[in-house]
Design a protein around this motif. Structure first.
Motif, mmCIF file in Angstrom:
data_model
loop_
_atom_site.group_PDB
_atom_site.id
_atom_site.type_symbol
_atom_site.label_atom_id
_atom_site.label_comp_id
_atom_site.label_asym_id
_atom_site.label_seq_id
_atom_site.Cartn_x
_atom_site.Cartn_y
_atom_site.Cartn_z
ATOM 1 N N TYR A 36 15.279 -1.621 -0.970
ATOM 2 C CA TYR A 36 14.608 -2.264 0.157
ATOM 3 C C TYR A 36 14.626 -3.769 -0.119
ATOM 4 N N GLY A 37 14.946 -4.573 0.887
ATOM 5 C CA GLY A 37 14.964 -6.012 0.657
ATOM 6 C C GLY A 37 14.586 -6.814 1.881
ATOM 7 N N THR A 38 13.955 -7.943 1.626
ATOM 8 C CA THR A 38 13.536 -8.847 2.703
ATOM 9 C C THR A 38 14.556 -9.964 2.850
ATOM 10 N N ARG A 93 14.201 7.698 9.574
ATOM 11 C CA ARG A 93 13.333 8.831 9.939
ATOM 12 C C ARG A 93 13.334 8.985 11.447
ATOM 13 N N GLN A 119 13.862 -4.586 -4.004
ATOM 14 C CA GLN A 119 13.424 -3.655 -5.052
ATOM 15 C C GLN A 119 14.030 -2.294 -4.803
ATOM 16 N N ARG A 178 4.547 14.478 6.941
ATOM 17 C CA ARG A 178 5.870 13.869 7.100
ATOM 18 C C ARG A 178 6.984 14.777 6.588
ATOM 19 N N VAL A 194 12.892 1.360 -4.587
ATOM 20 C CA VAL A 194 11.668 2.153 -4.450
ATOM 21 C C VAL A 194 12.114 3.619 -4.409
ATOM 22 N N SER A 220 2.888 4.666 0.784
ATOM 23 C CA SER A 220 3.383 5.320 2.002
ATOM 24 C C SER A 220 2.308 6.304 2.417
ATOM 25 N N CYS A 250 5.908 -6.356 4.938
ATOM 26 C CA CYS A 250 5.343 -5.083 4.497
ATOM 27 C C CYS A 250 6.227 -4.589 3.352
ATOM 28 N N ILE A 251 5.819 -4.850 2.134
ATOM 29 C CA ILE A 251 6.693 -4.560 0.990
ATOM 30 C C ILE A 251 5.921 -3.863 -0.126
ATOM 31 N N ASP A 252 6.661 -3.279 -1.061
ATOM 32 C CA ASP A 252 5.992 -2.506 -2.110
ATOM 33 C C ASP A 252 5.307 -3.444 -3.122
ATOM 34 N N GLY A 290 0.865 -1.186 0.000
ATOM 35 C CA GLY A 290 0.000 0.000 0.000
ATOM 36 C C GLY A 290 0.887 1.216 0.000
ATOM 37 N N SER A 320 12.923 -5.509 7.096
ATOM 38 C CA SER A 320 13.651 -5.338 5.835
ATOM 39 C C SER A 320 14.964 -4.589 6.039
ATOM 40 N N LYS A 337 0.191 1.590 6.854
ATOM 41 C CA LYS A 337 0.630 0.190 7.029
ATOM 42 C C LYS A 337 1.490 0.011 8.280
HETATM 43 P P1 5GP Z 1 9.144 3.621 3.462
HETATM 44 O O1 5GP Z 1 10.360 4.344 2.966
HETATM 45 O O2 5GP Z 1 7.918 4.501 3.450
HETATM 46 O O3 5GP Z 1 9.382 2.973 4.809
HETATM 47 O O4 5GP Z 1 8.874 2.430 2.433
HETATM 48 C C1 5GP Z 1 8.735 2.685 1.077
HETATM 49 C C2 5GP Z 1 8.135 1.458 0.423
HETATM 50 O O5 5GP Z 1 9.050 0.362 0.455
HETATM 51 C C3 5GP Z 1 6.867 0.968 1.106
HETATM 52 O O6 5GP Z 1 5.925 0.618 0.103
HETATM 53 C C4 5GP Z 1 7.347 -0.267 1.845
HETATM 54 O O7 5GP Z 1 6.299 -1.198 2.046
HETATM 55 C C5 5GP Z 1 8.363 -0.796 0.864
HETATM 56 N N1 5GP Z 1 9.278 -1.768 1.460
HETATM 57 C C6 5GP Z 1 9.746 -1.848 2.714
HETATM 58 N N2 5GP Z 1 10.537 -2.911 2.875
HETATM 59 C C7 5GP Z 1 10.563 -3.553 1.684
HETATM 60 C C8 5GP Z 1 11.192 -4.756 1.198
HETATM 61 O O8 5GP Z 1 11.903 -5.469 1.904
HETATM 62 N N3 5GP Z 1 10.978 -5.078 -0.101
HETATM 63 C C9 5GP Z 1 10.206 -4.322 -0.930
HETATM 64 N N4 5GP Z 1 10.040 -4.747 -2.166
HETATM 65 N N5 5GP Z 1 9.595 -3.196 -0.512
HETATM 66 C C10 5GP Z 1 9.771 -2.821 0.765
#
Ligand code: 5GP
Length: 198
Positions: free
Chosen positions: A88-90, A51, A81, A146, A83, A18, A108-110, A16, A44, A22
């Motif tokens: 960002y990686g799991t 932040r 991925q 933010r 983003v 930002s 929680c991933i994109d 979903g 991740s 979530k």
């Molecule tokens: P934020 O910077 O707002 O924390 O995250 C930006 C986006 O990256 C969000 O959609 C979040 O769910 C996604 N994200 C966070 N961790 C991972 C990950 O490990 N893999 C992927 N593909 N997206 C992630």
């Protein structure tokens, strides 16, 4: 919900934009004992700056791009991925952690990461859930709070793209009111836990 399913766990992908809420929803849902006893949340790795209020090892593992790239080469990630400007990686090890504990793994991933896993994980081992803000105006308002306008505009544009993928997700929760969204999220998780394995 104390049924142990060691070895046969599911991945619950939560995506979903930002600002949809979530992170807050996940933090709050994992305060519930029935959820903690059946699910773990993957943490991740990211190259984005921390932040205010975020903690290394709790919200993310914050690493530089060089470290992230070396982890990619070591095949450390289940998926990763880019983003906007950051990676960002799991980590794969959360799957093992889940298997050992007999708990399903919440990620929680994109949307790109979610789609990648949907394609590469057996159909009955993955559940996808999309969390959305009630309206585009509300999303912009939350993101503006933010700060950093340049980033806010990029995130709004990305949110519009991500919304097009709602239709391929199994569940949709519109986060208008946190209390209601939490009940819905709990309902989905509990129902998935009760589902018979096919
Ligand atoms: P934020 O910077 O707002 O924390 O995250 C930006 C986006 O990256 C969000 O959609 C979040 O769910 C996604 N994200 C966070 N961790 C991972 C990950 O490990 N893999 C992927 N593909 N997206 C992630």
């Amino acid at each position: 919900m104390d049924r142990k399913r060691t070895g046969r766990i599911k991945i619950i992908v939560i995506s979903g934009p930002s600002g949809a809420g979530k992170t807050t929803l996940l933090k709050r849902i994992f305060l519930r004992r029935n959820i903690r006893s059946s699910f773990i949340k993957g943490i991740s790795y990211t190259t984005r700056p921390r932040r205010r209020g975020e903690k290394d090892g709790r919200d993310y593992y914050f690493v530089d791009k060089k470290t992230f790239r070396s982890l990619i080469r070591k095949n450390f990630f289940l998926e990763y991925q880019k983003v906007l400007e950051d990676y960002y990686g799991t980590p794969k090890y959360f799957l093992n952690k889940g298997r050992l504990a007999g708990k399903d793994v919440v990620l929680c991933i994109d949307v790109k990461g979610g789609m990648y896993l949907k394609k590469n994980v057996k159909r009955d081992k993955i559940v996808t859930l999309f969390i959305s803000a009630p309206t585009a105006e509300e999303l912009s308002k939350r993101l503006r709070k933010r700060g950093d306008m340049a980033i806010v505009n990029k995130r709004i544009a990305l949110a519009k793209k991500e919304l097009q993928f709602v239709k391929v997700y199994d569940y949709l929760i519109i986060n208008q009111n946190i209390k209601e969204a939490l009940s819905l999220l709990e309902a989905v998780l509990v129902a998935e836990r009760l589902r018979r394995d096919r």
